[in-house]
Design a protein around this motif. Structure first.
Motif, mmCIF file in Angstrom:
data_model
loop_
_atom_site.group_PDB
_atom_site.id
_atom_site.type_symbol
_atom_site.label_atom_id
_atom_site.label_comp_id
_atom_site.label_asym_id
_atom_site.label_seq_id
_atom_site.Cartn_x
_atom_site.Cartn_y
_atom_site.Cartn_z
ATOM 1 N N GLY A 19 20.085 34.217 42.134
ATOM 2 C CA GLY A 19 19.656 32.929 41.591
ATOM 3 C C GLY A 19 19.220 33.042 40.150
ATOM 4 N N ALA A 20 18.461 34.089 39.848
ATOM 5 C CA ALA A 20 18.011 34.304 38.470
ATOM 6 C C ALA A 20 19.185 34.641 37.563
ATOM 7 C CB ALA A 20 16.978 35.427 38.424
ATOM 8 N N LEU A 21 20.109 35.453 38.060
ATOM 9 C CA LEU A 21 21.276 35.844 37.287
ATOM 10 C C LEU A 21 22.140 34.646 36.931
ATOM 11 C CD1 LEU A 21 23.168 38.141 36.221
ATOM 12 C CD2 LEU A 21 24.229 38.104 38.479
ATOM 13 N N PHE A 22 22.374 33.764 37.912
ATOM 14 C CA PHE A 22 23.268 32.640 37.690
ATOM 15 C C PHE A 22 22.577 31.406 37.143
ATOM 16 C CE2 PHE A 22 25.716 35.036 40.943
ATOM 17 C CZ PHE A 22 26.768 35.367 40.121
ATOM 18 N N ALA A 23 21.251 31.397 37.078
ATOM 19 C CA ALA A 23 20.535 30.240 36.534
ATOM 20 C C ALA A 23 20.905 29.988 35.082
ATOM 21 C CB ALA A 23 19.030 30.439 36.665
ATOM 22 N N VAL A 77 34.260 31.298 43.893
ATOM 23 C CA VAL A 77 32.997 31.965 44.196
ATOM 24 C C VAL A 77 33.098 33.349 43.564
ATOM 25 C CG1 VAL A 77 31.464 32.821 45.994
ATOM 26 C CG2 VAL A 77 32.697 30.672 46.325
ATOM 27 N N VAL A 78 32.304 33.559 42.533
ATOM 28 C CA VAL A 78 32.374 34.790 41.761
ATOM 29 C C VAL A 78 31.285 35.736 42.255
ATOM 30 C CG1 VAL A 78 32.217 35.801 39.447
ATOM 31 C CG2 VAL A 78 33.272 33.555 39.763
ATOM 32 N N GLY A 79 31.688 36.938 42.550
ATOM 33 C CA GLY A 79 30.749 37.950 43.007
ATOM 34 C C GLY A 79 30.754 39.144 42.085
ATOM 35 N N ALA A 80 29.582 39.685 41.861
ATOM 36 C CA ALA A 80 29.447 40.899 41.063
ATOM 37 C C ALA A 80 28.442 41.796 41.759
ATOM 38 C CB ALA A 80 28.977 40.569 39.654
ATOM 39 N N SER A 81 28.665 43.094 41.675
ATOM 40 C CA SER A 81 27.753 43.993 42.367
ATOM 41 C C SER A 81 27.730 45.371 41.735
ATOM 42 C CB SER A 81 28.155 44.127 43.837
ATOM 43 O OG SER A 81 29.474 44.622 43.936
ATOM 44 N N LEU A 82 26.595 45.991 41.902
ATOM 45 C CA LEU A 82 26.408 47.397 41.581
ATOM 46 C C LEU A 82 25.268 47.857 42.484
ATOM 47 C CD1 LEU A 82 27.358 49.753 39.893
ATOM 48 C CD2 LEU A 82 25.616 49.163 38.212
ATOM 49 N N GLY A 83 25.617 48.141 43.742
ATOM 50 C CA GLY A 83 24.609 48.475 44.745
ATOM 51 C C GLY A 83 24.095 47.234 45.451
ATOM 52 N N VAL A 84 23.571 46.277 44.672
ATOM 53 C CA VAL A 84 23.144 44.983 45.204
ATOM 54 C C VAL A 84 24.124 43.951 44.675
ATOM 55 C CG1 VAL A 84 21.333 43.234 45.190
ATOM 56 C CG2 VAL A 84 20.723 45.646 45.303
ATOM 57 N N GLY A 85 24.680 43.142 45.571
ATOM 58 C CA GLY A 85 25.689 42.173 45.165
ATOM 59 C C GLY A 85 25.158 40.762 45.175
ATOM 60 N N ALA A 86 25.787 39.921 44.366
ATOM 61 C CA ALA A 86 25.425 38.513 44.307
ATOM 62 C C ALA A 86 26.689 37.689 44.113
ATOM 63 C CB ALA A 86 24.460 38.266 43.156
ATOM 64 N N GLN A 117 34.638 40.116 41.724
ATOM 65 C CA GLN A 117 35.790 39.456 42.317
ATOM 66 C C GLN A 117 35.560 37.959 42.358
ATOM 67 O OE1 GLN A 117 36.338 40.624 46.402
ATOM 68 N NE2 GLN A 117 34.327 39.951 47.023
ATOM 69 N N SER A 118 36.641 37.224 42.526
ATOM 70 C CA SER A 118 36.562 35.776 42.668
ATOM 71 C C SER A 118 37.398 35.368 43.867
ATOM 72 C CB SER A 118 37.100 35.090 41.401
ATOM 73 O OG SER A 118 37.081 33.697 41.560
ATOM 74 N N LYS A 119 36.905 34.392 44.605
ATOM 75 C CA LYS A 119 37.624 33.912 45.782
ATOM 76 C C LYS A 119 37.311 32.441 45.982
ATOM 77 C CE LYS A 119 33.808 35.573 48.603
ATOM 78 N NZ LYS A 119 33.346 36.636 49.467
ATOM 79 N N ALA A 120 38.166 31.770 46.711
ATOM 80 C CA ALA A 120 37.908 30.382 47.112
ATOM 81 C C ALA A 120 37.389 30.414 48.543
ATOM 82 C CB ALA A 120 39.184 29.555 47.029
ATOM 83 N N VAL A 121 36.335 29.643 48.807
ATOM 84 C CA VAL A 121 35.780 29.558 50.154
ATOM 85 C C VAL A 121 35.818 28.095 50.575
ATOM 86 C CG1 VAL A 121 33.787 30.008 51.631
ATOM 87 C CG2 VAL A 121 34.280 31.541 49.715
ATOM 88 N N ILE A 122 36.407 27.847 51.734
ATOM 89 C CA ILE A 122 36.608 26.484 52.223
ATOM 90 C C ILE A 122 36.017 26.378 53.620
ATOM 91 C CG2 ILE A 122 38.350 24.750 52.832
ATOM 92 C CD1 ILE A 122 40.197 26.257 50.766
ATOM 93 N N TYR A 123 35.174 25.360 53.820
ATOM 94 C CA TYR A 123 34.565 25.092 55.123
ATOM 95 C C TYR A 123 35.132 23.786 55.663
ATOM 96 C CZ TYR A 123 30.938 28.418 53.631
ATOM 97 O OH TYR A 123 30.257 29.526 53.189
#
Length: 194
Positions: A19-23, A77-86, A117-123
């Protein structure tokens, strides 16, 4: 501290960090309606593209979306991680082919991982009850507020029939197509004002 409490603490910390990263990722200032209009138009165009990709990739998905009470699409939906992912993304909820509201999704994870990585998520909300529960929530978490059956392609090339019958079905699309065996539990979804 027991293992379960440690995992819960680590997950909460990862989500807070996300949340802090993407704020800081927004360029919208309060009261900037021109930017809000272009943000909505951009999200809607990306949602259209993601739905088109879903229809091309997953046989029968157009009919599933048409029969559903609503569809929530996060095109990137963009994800980034280095041990802890967001992960973070914005999307929209559509009913009857029309956008009803805009949402954000955030998720955190812990474990050995590195990269982005980036992906599309559909519900897909297959029942009105599931959609109403989602719309009335003040923050909805996949897997906690509702079980989300992740769609997989069966041997016949179509979505597994047991999955189709679930109240909420999730699709995860990458550049190569439908991602199988992925978990979307723990994704926190909240309505945003654009």
């Amino acid at each position: 501290m027991n293992t379960q409490k440690l995992r819960t603490l680590a997950t909460v910390t990862a989500i807070a960090a996300a949340g802090a990263l993407f704020a800081g990722c927004t360029t919208t200032r309060p009261g900037d309606s021109g930017t809000n209009t272009s943000s909505r138009a951009s999200i809607d165009a990306q949602v259209d593209a993601s739905l088109s990709k879903l229809y091309q990739t997953v046989p029968g998905s157009r009919e599933m979306v048409a029969k559903s009470a609503g569809v929530l699409v996060f095109p990137s939906v963009v994800g980034a991680s280095l041990g802890v992912g967001a992960e973070y993304g914005r999307g929209s909820l559509r009913t009857g082919g029309r956008t009803q509201a805009y949402y954000s999704t955030t998720a955190g994870s812990i474990g050995f991982q590195a990269g982005a990585q980036s992906k599309a998520v559909i519900y897909l909300f297959n029942t009105q009850e599931a959609l109403t529960k989602f719309r009335n929530s003040k923050g909805w978490t996949a897997g906690a507020d509702a079980t989300v059956a992740v769609a997989n392609i069966g041997a016949n090339g179509s979505v597994d029939t047991n999955t189709v019958r679930q109240p909420v079905v999730g699709f995860v699309l990458t550049n190569v197509g439908l991602e199988a065996g992925v978990s979307i539990s723990g994704a926190k979804i909240s309505e945003v004002n654009l």
